[in-house]
Design an enzyme around this catalytic site. Structure first.
Site, mmCIF file in Angstrom:
data_model
loop_
_atom_site.group_PDB
_atom_site.id
_atom_site.type_symbol
_atom_site.label_atom_id
_atom_site.label_comp_id
_atom_site.label_asym_id
_atom_site.label_seq_id
_atom_site.Cartn_x
_atom_site.Cartn_y
_atom_site.Cartn_z
ATOM 1 N N SER A 14 -19.471 -29.300 -5.534
ATOM 2 C CA SER A 14 -18.276 -29.568 -6.345
ATOM 3 C C SER A 14 -18.652 -29.869 -7.798
ATOM 4 O O SER A 14 -19.598 -30.607 -8.074
ATOM 5 C CB SER A 14 -17.523 -30.770 -5.774
ATOM 6 O OG SER A 14 -16.524 -31.171 -6.692
ATOM 7 N N THR A 61 -10.084 -31.697 -1.709
ATOM 8 C CA THR A 61 -10.268 -30.252 -1.673
ATOM 9 C C THR A 61 -10.386 -29.771 -0.237
ATOM 10 O O THR A 61 -10.167 -30.542 0.710
ATOM 11 C CB THR A 61 -11.446 -29.835 -2.595
ATOM 12 O OG1 THR A 61 -11.485 -28.410 -2.658
ATOM 13 C CG2 THR A 61 -12.793 -30.357 -2.132
ATOM 14 N N LYS A 65 -6.406 -30.805 2.070
ATOM 15 C CA LYS A 65 -5.227 -30.935 1.195
ATOM 16 C C LYS A 65 -3.927 -31.161 1.978
ATOM 17 O O LYS A 65 -3.039 -31.863 1.505
ATOM 18 C CB LYS A 65 -5.081 -29.691 0.310
ATOM 19 C CG LYS A 65 -6.140 -29.617 -0.793
ATOM 20 C CD LYS A 65 -5.868 -28.418 -1.689
ATOM 21 C CE LYS A 65 -6.926 -28.303 -2.764
ATOM 22 N NZ LYS A 65 -6.657 -27.212 -3.704
ATOM 23 N N GLY A 125 -0.896 -13.155 -2.869
ATOM 24 C CA GLY A 125 -1.312 -14.226 -1.957
ATOM 25 C C GLY A 125 -0.161 -15.155 -1.660
ATOM 26 O O GLY A 125 0.787 -15.283 -2.460
ATOM 27 N N GLY A 128 -2.213 -21.653 0.282
ATOM 28 C CA GLY A 128 -2.004 -22.943 -0.375
ATOM 29 C C GLY A 128 -1.991 -22.835 -1.891
ATOM 30 O O GLY A 128 -1.149 -23.449 -2.559
ATOM 31 N N MET A 212 -7.861 -16.505 -9.589
ATOM 32 C CA MET A 212 -8.130 -17.941 -9.411
ATOM 33 C C MET A 212 -9.587 -18.202 -9.054
ATOM 34 O O MET A 212 -10.091 -19.306 -9.230
ATOM 35 C CB MET A 212 -7.237 -18.514 -8.313
ATOM 36 C CG MET A 212 -5.790 -18.611 -8.733
ATOM 37 S SD MET A 212 -4.906 -19.624 -7.542
ATOM 38 C CE MET A 212 -3.243 -19.388 -8.109
ATOM 39 N N TYR A 214 -13.634 -17.844 -9.568
ATOM 40 C CA TYR A 214 -14.527 -17.714 -10.727
ATOM 41 C C TYR A 214 -15.959 -17.694 -10.216
ATOM 42 O O TYR A 214 -16.208 -18.071 -9.057
ATOM 43 C CB TYR A 214 -14.318 -18.884 -11.714
ATOM 44 C CG TYR A 214 -14.607 -20.218 -11.083
ATOM 45 C CD1 TYR A 214 -13.600 -20.930 -10.444
ATOM 46 C CD2 TYR A 214 -15.905 -20.743 -11.074
ATOM 47 C CE1 TYR A 214 -13.872 -22.117 -9.811
ATOM 48 C CE2 TYR A 214 -16.179 -21.943 -10.446
ATOM 49 C CZ TYR A 214 -15.157 -22.631 -9.818
ATOM 50 O OH TYR A 214 -15.423 -23.814 -9.183
ATOM 51 N N GLY A 236 -10.740 -18.085 -12.896
ATOM 52 C CA GLY A 236 -10.135 -19.383 -12.593
ATOM 53 C C GLY A 236 -10.918 -20.613 -13.018
ATOM 54 O O GLY A 236 -10.547 -21.732 -12.629
#
Ligand code: NDP
Length: 272
Positions: A14, A61, A65, A125, A128, A212, A214, A236
């Site tokens: 992360s 994350t 979620k 899409g 979520g 979204m 990357y 993203g």
């Protein structure tokens, strides 16, 4: 010192601690932000433990979620409509749940001077991430948002909640019959090197294509869009930093500048 963390599994890679510590430095806030690896099935326990240790807030994350949504005592509208929470605030014995992903996307599009007002947006899409961006995108007053998904029934369920006639649903093939100004890829196809099965005929030179996802190199969707003639493609990374900036603002009451952090992250991605 005020404590924050990000709960997830996996969580080792992360970038949130780096992002929030950079925000803290530039806004002269004193705080500590760490990662927290949560065993599947132990999310509630992990949150309560963090609160007991004085935690002030947390990001959430994959894959927690939705669990964070049910754990919160109070939800923002955007979290409720997204059906997911990525930002928890612990205050006065209560847990507040919010979702900043959509605002992170919108802010990144605006930062990149993408025209949203009166635009025809194609959102690919219905998972979520797509759900979370619908309300913030609608707030920009687009002409329409067409949601296309591999499994159409999921897109149909998604728009039912919003009851807004700017929202249109179709399958990937039907997008070939329409014109768009902005395409936002909110599928996870790029993660597995795949492309959503849309026709190249919808790509025009003056449209903006956003993914979204990357990474170190351009994503498969953006590489394909460029090849088919799109002149503006955006990944993203800015959304990631944008959602963090929104969370930071909720917790600390100050909006950090995102550009220096995006630049640093881009440089470190390129060096990997
Ligand atoms: P979900 O698992 O909830 O949804 C996945 C979506 O992708 C579904 O609509 C699914 O379609 C579609 N999909 C998966 N594979 C393919 C394929 N090969 N072709 C076409 N469609 C496909 O994931 P999320 O919505 O949570 O996340 C989506 C992406 O957004 C992820 O890659 C995630 O990394 C990224 N993201 C980035 C953020 C950022 O800050 N930059 C923030 C949040 C997410 P179907 O319904 O038919 O299965």
């Amino acid at each position: 010192m005020d404590k924050y963390c990000v709960f997830g599994n996996p969580i080792k890679h992360s970038r949130s601690p780096f992002i929030h510590q950079s925000f803290a430095k530039t806004t002269k806030q004193t705080l500590h932000y760490d990662t927290c690896l949560v065993e599947l099935g132990s999310f509630t326990e992990a949150v309560n433990d963090f609160i007991a240790k004085g935690g002030k807030g947390a990001n959430v994350t994959v894959p927690f979620k939705e669990q964070a949504l049910t754990l919160a005592d109070e939800l923002s509208d955007r979290a409720r409509l997204a059906g997911a929470v990525n930002t928890l605030t612990f205050k006065d014995g209560k847990i507040y749940g919010d979702n900043t992903d959509g605002e992170g996307l919108v802010q990144d599009l605006l930062r990149n001077t993408v025209q949203l007002e009166n635009s025809r947006i194609l959102l690919l899409g219905a998972g979520g991430a797509a759900k979370g961006v619908v309300l913030p995108l609608l707030a920009q007053n687009p002409k329409s948002i067409t949601i296309a998904n591999r499994t159409i029934s999921k897109a149909e369920r998604l728009i039912e909640q919003f009851n807004n006639d700017k929202l249109i649903v179709c399958g990937f093939e039907q997008t070939a019959e329409q014109e768009f100004d902005v395409i936002i890829n909110a599928t996870s196809a790029s993660l597995s090197g795949k492309l959503p099965a849309i026709s190249a005929s919808i790509i025009t030179s003056n449209m903006v294509c956003y993914d979204m996802v990357y990474g170190k190199s351009v994503t498969p969707f953006l590489a394909w869009a460029q090849l088919k003639g799109a002149s503006r493609v955006i990944d993203g990374l800015g959304m990631l930093v944008g959602q963090a900036a929104e969370s930071f603002d909720i917790w600390r009451g100050v909006k950090p500048s995102v550009d220096p952090v995006i630049n640093e992250l881009r440089a470190s991605l390129n060096a990997e």
